[in-house]
Motif scaffolding. Structure first.
Motif, short mmCIF file in Angstrom:
data_model
loop_
_atom_site.label_atom_id
_atom_site.label_comp_id
_atom_site.label_asym_id
_atom_site.label_seq_id
_atom_site.Cartn_x
_atom_site.Cartn_y
_atom_site.Cartn_z
N ASP A 24 -1.48 -7.55 4.71
CA ASP A 24 -1.31 -6.28 4.03
C ASP A 24 -1.19 -6.44 2.52
O ASP A 24 -0.58 -7.39 2.02
CB ASP A 24 -0.06 -5.56 4.54
N THR A 25 -1.75 -5.46 1.81
CA THR A 25 -1.52 -5.31 0.38
C THR A 25 -0.52 -4.19 0.20
O THR A 25 -0.71 -3.08 0.71
CB THR A 25 -2.82 -4.95 -0.36
N PHE B 78 -4.15 -0.05 1.70
CA PHE B 78 -2.93 -0.57 1.10
C PHE B 78 -1.73 0.23 1.60
O PHE B 78 -1.88 1.32 2.18
CB PHE B 78 -2.99 -0.50 -0.43
#
Length: 298
Positions: A53-54, A116
């Motif tokens: 994940d960002t 995101f």
């Protein structure tokens, strides 16, 4: 330099420093740094982050959230405008290669072009612009865990929805209050209570992302007066026979307030406009309008 001139010069320097300090403070209104460690861990857990994940930390301060997030996420983008806080944040991040620090106004940050998440304690004074930027325009926000002023949290999650801007957010995102946050969790403590709010992208919304602008124009027009009866609110768009059929299809009384519709009914109403209303009757967005404040047809 004589003592008299020295004192005058010192007063000038102190005045300039004071003025600069006030200017810096005015650039970061509503900042209350999170200091409660157990709450920080709770936010990280609520985000349910995966290794790929960002995650964005908006108004990252000195990294109270960004550093713990880096232990869970693949990449943390910490956005902070205050140069002093940025230096402290960079020092705390140390050798963590997955922490990217960006010194800029978070409202000027360019929206990511890939999925995101956001985990942040956002500045209370710009809560609505932040929500509009990331929920109103981004197609890639998957979920968020945010701390914001409790009054704003209640407005964003209230029913019925009377604000077209908030309605547009909730068409694509499920927004919920998780808990209250007391002032002593911050430094300096705010004068009001805060709340933890979760935001999750709705699965399979009926209206595609590409219709965001068109839906906002539609919602602005129809919700011009939220307490108007349904038939009055939509009469500029639909014919009288169409309105009768719509009320039956939506399972509503034609005289009930337009704001009483739920998200699914708003979806059905908008899609009915696209399918059955003449295109010249569709509400148009005003060019250059920064807020949803439509002018009704006469």
């Amino acid at each position: 330099m004589c003592l008299f001139h020295f004192l005058i010069r010192m007063n000038e320097v102190l005045f300039a420093m004071s003025k600069n300090k006030r200017r810096c403070a005015s650039n970061f209104p509503g900042r209350h740094l999170l200091i409660n460690k157990s709450l920080i861990q709770e936010l990280v857990q609520l985000a349910k982050l995966q290794g790929g994940d960002t995650v964005l930390d908006l108004g990252a301060g000195t990294g109270a959230l960004a550093i713990p997030l880096a232990e869970k996420a693949g990449k943390v983008i910490a956005i902070e405008n205050d140069p002093v806080s940025v230096e402290k944040l960079k020092f705390r991040a140390g050798e963590k290669a997955n922490v990217i620090v960006k010194q800029l106004d978070l409202l000027q940050y360019q929206l990511p072009s890939s999925p995101f998440c956001i985990v942040a304690n956002i500045p209370f004074s710009i809560t609505t612009p932040i929500f509009e930027k990331f929920l109103g325009h981004s197609s890639f926000l998957e979920r968020a865990v945010l701390i914001l002023e409790k009054g704003a949290a209640k407005r964003f999650t209230a029913f019925p929805v009377t604000n077209p801007q908030i309605l547009a957010w909730r068409l694509w995102y499920d927004i919920r209050i998780t808990r209250t946050v007391m002032p002593e969790c911050f430094s300096p403590p705010p004068r009001v209570e805060a709340a933890v709010v979760t935001v999750n992208r709705r699965k399979n919304p009926a209206i595609p992302n590409g219709h965001r602008g068109k839906f906002k124009a539609f919602a602005s027009h129809v919700l011009h007066d939220p307490q108007q009866p349904f038939f009055e609110a939509v009469r500029d768009i639909f014919t009288t026979p169409q309105i009768a059929k719509l009320a039956k299809a939506l399972r509503i009384d034609r005289a009930q307030p337009i704001c009483s519709l739920n998200v699914q009914q708003w979806e059905e109403l908008y899609l009915a406009m696209l399918q059955h209303a003449a295109s010249y009757r569709w509400p148009k967005a005003r060019k250059g309008a920064s807020k949803l404040s439509p002018k009704r047809k006469t």
